[in-house]
Design a protein around this motif. Structure first.
Motif, mmCIF file in Angstrom:
data_model
loop_
_atom_site.group_PDB
_atom_site.id
_atom_site.type_symbol
_atom_site.label_atom_id
_atom_site.label_comp_id
_atom_site.label_asym_id
_atom_site.label_seq_id
_atom_site.Cartn_x
_atom_site.Cartn_y
_atom_site.Cartn_z
ATOM 1 N N LYS A 80 0.791 -1.187 -0.095
ATOM 2 C CA LYS A 80 0.331 0.139 -0.127
ATOM 3 C C LYS A 80 1.067 0.779 -0.157
ATOM 4 C CE LYS A 80 -3.739 -2.091 0.342
ATOM 5 N NZ LYS A 80 -4.714 -2.238 -1.009
ATOM 6 N N THR A 81 2.414 1.192 0.202
ATOM 7 C CA THR A 81 2.959 2.285 0.684
ATOM 8 C C THR A 81 4.246 2.325 -0.469
ATOM 9 O OG1 THR A 81 4.182 0.921 1.920
ATOM 10 C CG2 THR A 81 3.050 2.467 3.418
ATOM 11 N N THR A 82 3.726 1.833 -1.750
ATOM 12 C CA THR A 82 4.511 1.442 -2.750
ATOM 13 C C THR A 82 3.793 2.004 -3.972
ATOM 14 O OG1 THR A 82 6.248 0.018 -1.858
ATOM 15 C CG2 THR A 82 6.009 0.335 -4.203
ATOM 16 N N SER A 83 4.573 3.006 -4.506
ATOM 17 C CA SER A 83 4.000 3.228 -5.370
ATOM 18 C C SER A 83 4.808 3.752 -6.956
ATOM 19 C CB SER A 83 2.873 4.095 -6.284
ATOM 20 O OG SER A 83 2.146 4.324 -6.966
ATOM 21 N N ILE A 84 4.822 4.025 -8.503
ATOM 22 C CA ILE A 84 5.458 4.372 -9.431
ATOM 23 C C ILE A 84 5.679 5.513 -9.080
ATOM 24 C CG2 ILE A 84 4.420 3.177 -11.534
ATOM 25 C CD1 ILE A 84 2.703 5.199 -12.685
ATOM 26 N N PRO A 85 7.102 6.334 -9.220
ATOM 27 C CA PRO A 85 7.742 8.007 -9.161
ATOM 28 C C PRO A 85 7.121 8.668 -9.584
ATOM 29 C CG PRO A 85 9.459 5.971 -9.876
ATOM 30 C CD PRO A 85 8.320 4.977 -10.117
ATOM 31 N N LEU A 86 7.044 9.644 -8.350
ATOM 32 C CA LEU A 86 5.289 11.068 -9.002
ATOM 33 C C LEU A 86 7.171 11.524 -9.098
ATOM 34 C CD1 LEU A 86 3.126 11.813 -8.993
ATOM 35 C CD2 LEU A 86 3.397 12.604 -6.737
ATOM 36 N N ILE A 87 7.053 12.360 -9.871
ATOM 37 C CA ILE A 87 7.839 13.343 -10.676
ATOM 38 C C ILE A 87 7.991 14.868 -10.444
ATOM 39 C CG2 ILE A 87 9.946 13.705 -12.766
ATOM 40 C CD1 ILE A 87 10.042 10.756 -12.900
ATOM 41 N N ASP A 88 7.939 16.116 -10.078
ATOM 42 C CA ASP A 88 7.066 17.443 -10.575
ATOM 43 C C ASP A 88 8.333 18.242 -11.221
ATOM 44 O OD1 ASP A 88 6.691 20.153 -10.032
ATOM 45 O OD2 ASP A 88 6.700 20.035 -7.548
ATOM 46 N N LEU A 89 7.583 18.717 -12.476
ATOM 47 C CA LEU A 89 8.037 18.938 -13.638
ATOM 48 C C LEU A 89 8.145 20.873 -13.566
ATOM 49 C CD1 LEU A 89 7.250 17.064 -16.483
ATOM 50 C CD2 LEU A 89 9.047 17.108 -14.991
ATOM 51 N N SER A 90 8.096 21.060 -11.861
ATOM 52 C CA SER A 90 7.550 22.924 -12.075
ATOM 53 C C SER A 90 8.631 23.723 -12.290
ATOM 54 C CB SER A 90 6.702 22.870 -10.567
ATOM 55 O OG SER A 90 7.593 22.430 -9.457
ATOM 56 N N ASN A 91 9.205 22.498 -11.716
ATOM 57 C CA ASN A 91 11.552 23.539 -12.430
ATOM 58 C C ASN A 91 11.933 23.148 -13.177
ATOM 59 O OD1 ASN A 91 10.751 26.046 -10.129
ATOM 60 N ND2 ASN A 91 11.508 23.872 -8.923
ATOM 61 N N VAL A 92 10.689 22.591 -14.317
ATOM 62 C CA VAL A 92 11.616 21.990 -15.459
ATOM 63 C C VAL A 92 12.847 22.770 -16.400
ATOM 64 C CG1 VAL A 92 10.344 21.586 -17.561
ATOM 65 C CG2 VAL A 92 11.385 19.816 -16.806
ATOM 66 N N ASN A 93 12.445 24.066 -16.587
ATOM 67 C CA ASN A 93 13.081 24.890 -17.495
ATOM 68 C C ASN A 93 14.050 25.902 -16.088
ATOM 69 O OD1 ASN A 93 12.178 24.139 -20.135
ATOM 70 N ND2 ASN A 93 10.110 25.526 -18.921
ATOM 71 N N SER A 94 14.602 25.442 -14.767
ATOM 72 C CA SER A 94 15.522 25.928 -13.963
ATOM 73 C C SER A 94 16.700 25.068 -14.656
ATOM 74 C CB SER A 94 14.727 25.786 -12.596
ATOM 75 O OG SER A 94 15.782 26.579 -12.246
ATOM 76 N N PRO A 95 17.887 26.070 -15.021
ATOM 77 C CA PRO A 95 19.059 25.416 -14.781
ATOM 78 C C PRO A 95 19.394 24.638 -14.027
ATOM 79 C CG PRO A 95 19.071 27.235 -16.267
ATOM 80 C CD PRO A 95 18.044 27.323 -15.018
ATOM 81 N N ASN A 96 19.009 25.342 -12.603
ATOM 82 C CA ASN A 96 19.733 24.449 -10.707
ATOM 83 C C ASN A 96 19.184 22.969 -10.942
ATOM 84 O OD1 ASN A 96 21.024 26.891 -10.120
ATOM 85 N ND2 ASN A 96 19.553 27.828 -10.077
ATOM 86 N N HIS A 97 17.628 23.072 -10.856
ATOM 87 C CA HIS A 97 16.346 21.897 -11.174
ATOM 88 C C HIS A 97 16.687 20.966 -12.147
ATOM 89 C CE1 HIS A 97 15.322 24.534 -8.412
ATOM 90 N NE2 HIS A 97 14.593 23.943 -7.119
ATOM 91 N N ARG A 98 16.425 21.804 -13.637
ATOM 92 C CA ARG A 98 16.682 20.809 -14.956
ATOM 93 C C ARG A 98 17.876 19.053 -14.271
ATOM 94 N NH1 ARG A 98 14.748 21.277 -19.493
ATOM 95 N NH2 ARG A 98 14.804 19.188 -20.659
ATOM 96 N N PRO A 99 19.094 19.426 -13.779
ATOM 97 C CA PRO A 99 19.562 17.871 -13.443
ATOM 98 C C PRO A 99 19.432 16.898 -12.633
ATOM 99 C CG PRO A 99 20.710 20.187 -14.080
ATOM 100 C CD PRO A 99 19.147 20.319 -13.843
ATOM 101 N N ASN A 100 18.102 17.584 -12.058
ATOM 102 C CA ASN A 100 18.161 16.427 -10.620
ATOM 103 C C ASN A 100 16.591 16.526 -11.880
ATOM 104 O OD1 ASN A 100 17.816 15.313 -8.347
ATOM 105 N ND2 ASN A 100 15.825 16.427 -7.799
ATOM 106 N N ILE A 101 15.722 16.740 -12.081
ATOM 107 C CA ILE A 101 14.860 16.297 -12.612
ATOM 108 C C ILE A 101 15.012 14.768 -13.660
ATOM 109 C CG2 ILE A 101 12.327 16.570 -13.799
ATOM 110 C CD1 ILE A 101 12.243 19.099 -12.722
ATOM 111 N N VAL A 102 15.645 15.155 -14.761
ATOM 112 C CA VAL A 102 16.623 14.476 -15.785
ATOM 113 C C VAL A 102 17.142 12.839 -15.255
ATOM 114 C CG1 VAL A 102 18.373 13.818 -17.007
ATOM 115 C CG2 VAL A 102 17.209 16.031 -17.186
ATOM 116 N N LYS A 103 17.796 13.133 -13.700
ATOM 117 C CA LYS A 103 18.306 12.010 -13.131
ATOM 118 C C LYS A 103 16.939 11.496 -12.507
ATOM 119 C CE LYS A 103 20.917 10.909 -9.319
ATOM 120 N NZ LYS A 103 22.236 11.439 -7.891
#
Length: 392
Positions: free
Chosen positions: A83-106
């Motif tokens: 019940k506590t396991t599900s597919i990864p949930l990924i937030d794209l709100s900062n997808v165009n930020s140079p500081n956050h995009r690498p982490n989203i890609v990862k």
């Protein structure tokens, strides 16, 4: 002599009828196993144009035999205990930020390697667009038989088609779902070809979904160490199909499935779903429920992307349980497929990903080979991936 033959024939028929009655009781069906003609039953169901929604609405208590699956398919049909396991949930709100995009890609790279599934939020599509799309598909399936049946046909791979089970004639057991399919590219249908009750919503989701797919392909490209536009150059967004599935109430959900375990043949798939559960993903040898997240878009890796990424990304088996809820489960799927083929019509692992240390693990294949494999059988798991894998 004639009377004797008639007497013997009567005795034989009596024994035959008694045996059939016993068989009927044993299998709890009105049709005996001795006389059951599956091909005929499938044809009659298909020609009725009722779909499983029509069967469900009729108030049946037992499902037709064509929908009953073998024990090996049904042995582990149940909701997940994780019940506590599900597919990864990924937030794209900062997808165009140079500081956050690498982490989203990862995050997307890791999810695509280990799960083959992830769910994105804050994807720049207003939640009302998603809700309206889902509701319009539900409205289509809720229409009276005489209205829906006008769209009922079997013309896979083109145009607009409403039917129950795309692989109805290619599988050994039908699944408990109906679908409205619309190929939006490379050749879009005329607007009037789409059902009026969901026309506006399908066209709007096609526009927004295509843009989401382009962003996802950019992130997947970067995850492979490629230029962000590489996968989009391969024209995956130029071959699109939108399929609106309906999984109505099933009176015997322990005897059938909504959709059998399979992997998608596409590059990626975008999925919207209402709040009725049923989708499961296989992970670490167990089936995990994919819990609905309002406003979320589910992304899963298809067989095609597994091959061209040379196994860096993986398509994962998933299924839908038969619906035991009175409310129908609705899902809207956008399949993104390759449109342009390289060279002499061949495709395979991207050369940019290959090296002496990382040789190809899949061979090149043709467009015809790819489609022949899909349309020659029911949906299944990685049959094409296995077919083109290079044996060491």
């Amino acid at each position: 002599m004639t009377l004797i033959l008639q007497y013997i024939r009567t005795i034989y028929l009596s024994i035959y009828c008694v045996d059939n009655i016993l068989l009927s009781k044993k299998h709890n069906t009105n049709t005996t196993m001795a006389t059951y003609d599956r091909a005929k039953a499938v044809k009659e169901f298909d020609e009725s144009k009722m779909g499983v929604k029509g069967l469900s609405d009729s108030g049946i208590k037992t499902i037709p035999q064509i929908f009953i699956h073998p024990p090996q398919t049904l042995s582990n049909i149940k909701s997940s205990s994780k019940k506590t396991t599900s597919i990864p949930l990924i937030d794209l709100s900062n997808v165009n930020s140079p500081n956050h995009r690498p982490n989203i890609v990862k995050q997307i790279k890791e999810a695509s390697k280990t799960w083959g599934f992830f769910q994105i939020i804050n994807h720049n599509v207003h939640v009302s667009v998603l809700d309206n799309t889902i509701e319009s598909i539900e409205s289509f399936h809720n229409q009276p038989h005489e209205i829906k049946s006008k769209y009922y046909k079997r013309e896979e791979g083109q145009g607009v088609m409403y039917a129950s089970n795309n692989d109805l004639y290619r599988t050994n057991a039908a699944s408990w779902h109906d679908s409205l399919q619309a190929w939006m590219a490379p050749k879009a249908p005329e607007a009037e070809e789409l059902p009026g009750i969901c026309r506006k919503e399908i066209l709007e989701w096609d526009l927004h979904g295509s843009k989401v797919a382009e962003v996802v392909f950019e992130l997947l490209s970067e995850g492979l160490g490629l230029e962000s536009g590489k996968l989009n150059e391969l024209s995956f967004c130029e071959s699109r199909a939108i399929v609106g599935h309906c999984y109505p109430y099933c009176p015997q959900p322990d005897l059938t499935v909504g959709i059998t375990p399979h992997t998608d043949p596409s590059a990626i798939t975008l999925l919207l779903q209402n709040q009725v559960q049923g989708l499961q993903v296989e992970h670490d040898g167990e089936w995990v429920d994919v819990n609905p997240v309002h406003g979320g878009i589910i992304v899963n890796i298809g067989d095609f992307l597994q091959i061209i990424s040379n196994g860096e990304y993986t398509s994962v088996q998933h299924r839908v349980l038969a619906n035991s809820h009175k409310k129908s489960r609705i899902s809207v799927v956008m399949f993104l497929n390759l449109s342009k083929w390289k060279g002499e019509g061949y495709h395979g692992p991207l050369p940019e990903l290959l090296s002496p240390e990382k040789p190809p693990i899949y061979r090149d294949f043709t467009r015809q080979e790819f489609f022949d494999n899909f349309y020659s059988k029911g949906i299944d798991t990685k049959s094409f991936v296995d077919k083109v894998k290079i044996q060491n």
